[in-house]
Design an enzyme around this catalytic site. Structure first.
Site, PDB file in Angstrom:
ATOM      1  N   ASP A  16      20.898  78.132  18.364  1.00 20.28           N
ATOM      2  CA  ASP A  16      19.545  77.892  17.868  1.00 20.28           C
ATOM      3  C   ASP A  16      19.686  77.339  16.447  1.00 20.28           C
ATOM      4  O   ASP A  16      20.768  77.395  15.856  1.00 20.28           O
ATOM      5  CB  ASP A  16      18.757  79.223  17.851  1.00 20.28           C
ATOM      6  CG  ASP A  16      17.351  79.057  17.275  1.00 20.28           C
ATOM      7  OD1 ASP A  16      16.682  78.065  17.593  1.00 20.28           O
ATOM      8  OD2 ASP A  16      16.919  79.924  16.474  1.00 20.28           O
ATOM      9  N   SER A  17      18.576  76.872  15.896  1.00 18.76           N
ATOM     10  CA  SER A  17      18.598  76.414  14.504  1.00 18.76           C
ATOM     11  C   SER A  17      18.849  77.573  13.543  1.00 18.76           C
ATOM     12  O   SER A  17      19.078  77.345  12.356  1.00 18.76           O
ATOM     13  CB  SER A  17      17.264  75.764  14.153  1.00 18.76           C
ATOM     14  OG  SER A  17      16.236  76.731  14.210  1.00 18.76           O
ATOM     15  N   CYS A  56      16.434  77.308  21.821  1.00 21.23           N
ATOM     16  CA  CYS A  56      15.579  76.662  20.825  1.00 21.23           C
ATOM     17  C   CYS A  56      14.747  75.611  21.552  1.00 21.23           C
ATOM     18  O   CYS A  56      15.311  74.711  22.189  1.00 21.23           O
ATOM     19  CB  CYS A  56      16.476  76.012  19.774  1.00 21.23           C
ATOM     20  SG  CYS A  56      15.585  75.033  18.549  1.00 21.23           S
ATOM     21  N   GLU A 116      13.658  83.146   8.865  1.00 19.40           N
ATOM     22  CA  GLU A 116      15.002  82.954   8.305  1.00 19.40           C
ATOM     23  C   GLU A 116      15.187  83.751   7.017  1.00 19.40           C
ATOM     24  O   GLU A 116      16.280  84.208   6.725  1.00 19.40           O
ATOM     25  CB  GLU A 116      15.266  81.466   8.043  1.00 19.40           C
ATOM     26  CG  GLU A 116      15.491  80.653   9.302  1.00 19.40           C
ATOM     27  CD  GLU A 116      16.750  81.017  10.065  1.00 19.40           C
ATOM     28  OE1 GLU A 116      17.827  81.075   9.455  1.00 19.40           O
ATOM     29  OE2 GLU A 116      16.646  81.273  11.292  1.00 19.40           O
ATOM     30  N   CYS A 120       8.381  78.729  20.261  1.00 19.65           N
ATOM     31  CA  CYS A 120       9.530  78.590  19.358  1.00 19.65           C
ATOM     32  C   CYS A 120      10.198  79.954  19.355  1.00 19.65           C
ATOM     33  O   CYS A 120       9.515  80.988  19.241  1.00 19.65           O
ATOM     34  CB  CYS A 120       9.062  78.225  17.952  1.00 19.65           C
ATOM     35  SG  CYS A 120      10.323  78.404  16.676  1.00 19.65           S
ATOM     36  N   HIS A 125      11.852  81.532  17.236  1.00 14.60           N
ATOM     37  CA  HIS A 125      11.691  82.350  16.030  1.00 14.60           C
ATOM     38  C   HIS A 125      10.410  83.197  16.096  1.00 14.60           C
ATOM     39  O   HIS A 125      10.333  84.265  15.480  1.00 14.60           O
ATOM     40  CB  HIS A 125      11.610  81.469  14.784  1.00 14.60           C
ATOM     41  CG  HIS A 125      12.933  80.965  14.290  1.00 14.60           C
ATOM     42  ND1 HIS A 125      13.649  79.991  14.931  1.00 14.60           N
ATOM     43  CD2 HIS A 125      13.664  81.307  13.187  1.00 14.60           C
ATOM     44  CE1 HIS A 125      14.767  79.751  14.250  1.00 14.60           C
ATOM     45  NE2 HIS A 125      14.795  80.542  13.189  1.00 14.60           N
TER      46      HIS A 125
HETATM   47  N1  DGL Z   1      13.878  78.352  17.247  1.00 13.69           N
HETATM   48  C1  DGL Z   1      13.531  76.954  17.168  1.00 13.69           C
HETATM   49  C2  DGL Z   1      12.592  76.601  18.343  1.00 13.69           C
HETATM   50  O1  DGL Z   1      12.564  77.339  19.323  1.00 13.69           O
HETATM   51  C3  DGL Z   1      13.023  76.711  15.780  1.00 13.69           C
HETATM   52  C4  DGL Z   1      12.997  75.340  15.358  1.00 13.69           C
HETATM   53  C5  DGL Z   1      13.166  75.073  13.885  1.00 13.69           C
HETATM   54  O2  DGL Z   1      14.220  75.334  13.351  1.00 13.69           O
HETATM   55  O3  DGL Z   1      12.229  74.491  13.335  1.00 13.69           O
HETATM   56  O4  DGL Z   1      11.918  75.609  18.363  1.00 13.69           O
END
Ligand code: DGL
Length: 263
Positions: free
Chosen positions: A9-10, A72, A150, A182, A184
């Site tokens: 993931d990011s 993600c 984050e 998302c 997050h």
């Molecule tokens: N967890 C990512 C998602 O599901 C987050 C994206 C981001 O870093 O902006 O889209």
């Protein structure tokens, strides 16, 4: 087959998916890459995300992963087709839960909370066309939410106000179902549910993806047969491992190893 499942993931968001996978597949070892040094993904060009996905997937494959989960929504929209062309192992992606929301809504108005990158993608347009052609869909990009997670600001007045600024317009638009599009966002479920109230269903994609992973591993004979050595989570981050270690351990008590992602 006792090889790990690779997940990326990011940043920390995909841990909401790890949690669902651990609950459904407790024998599986997981190897997770949090690309926190390049987070957020939501406002980055597709080419940038494809390069990150290429580097991370190659790392996970070198570690012997038997399957990949792109945990993600933003990276799935931008990179999953490219990854499937390059690699032959099973690669699962995540998409906003439009289909379950369409089944759940009574008002016919659903709200999708996701990143700008997900909302402007072709895959998202196709998802709406396929599963919600007769519904009113209110799509809301939520700048600042990923950054709040984050920086581990999951509660408190500032986070509450930030969440409210994006949930309130959807409630005023009449939604009775909210999709956390998302990975997050499940970490902000507390404030989201408080603001939305009990009459609004809040749906995420962790469990369906865990079920899909189980099905694919079973079909291909790739499920881990025994838990010797015991299943574990190895966590790599392109951010600062020390800053997130206690959060990762709290969310995933299976954490065995935390390290810096080398690229
Ligand atoms: N967890 C990512 C998602 O599901 C987050 C994206 C981001 O870093 O902006 O889209």
């Amino acid at each position: 087959m006792n090889a790990p499942v690779g997940i990326f993931d990011s940043g920390l968001g995909g841990l909401s998916v790890v949690d669902a996978i651990h609950r459904l597949l407790p024998e599986e070892s997981l190897l997770y890459v949090a690309d926190s040094g390049h987070c957020p993904y939501g406002d980055k060009p597709v080419e940038y995300l494809q390069e990150r996905a290429r580097v991370i997937a190659e790392f996970l494959l070198r570690q012997g992963c038997k399957a990949l989960v792109v945990a993600c929504n933003t990276a799935t929209a931008a990179t999953v087709s490219m990854l499937r062309e390059r690699h032959s192992i099973p690669i699962l992606g995540l998409e906003p839960a439009v289909k379950p929301a369409a089944a759940a809504t009574r008002s016919g108005i659903i709200g999708i909370l996701a990143t700008a990158g997900t909302l402007r993608s072709q895959r998202y347009a196709l998802l709406l066309e396929r599963y919600a052609p007769s519904l009113t869909v209110l799509s809301e990009a939520c700048p600042g939410w990923v950054e709040a997670v984050e920086s581990l600001q999951l509660e408190g007045p500032e986070t509450e106000a930030l969440v409210e600024s994006h949930v309130r317009p959807l409630l005023e638009g009449g939604v009775d179902t909210l999709v956390l599009g998302c990975t997050h966002y499940p970490f902000l479920r507390g404030p989201i549910e408080r603001i939305a109230g009990p009459a609004v269903a809040v749906i995420d994609t962790g469990e369906p993806v865990a079920r899909q992973l189980k099905r694919r591993l079973l079909e291909l004979g790739l499920l881990t047969q025994s838990s010797v050595p015991p299943p574990a989570l190895s966590f790599f981050t392109s951010g600062d491992p020390n800053r997130v270690a206690s959060f990762v351990r709290r969310v995933s008590p299976e954490l065995k190893h935390i390290d810096r992602f080398p690229a």
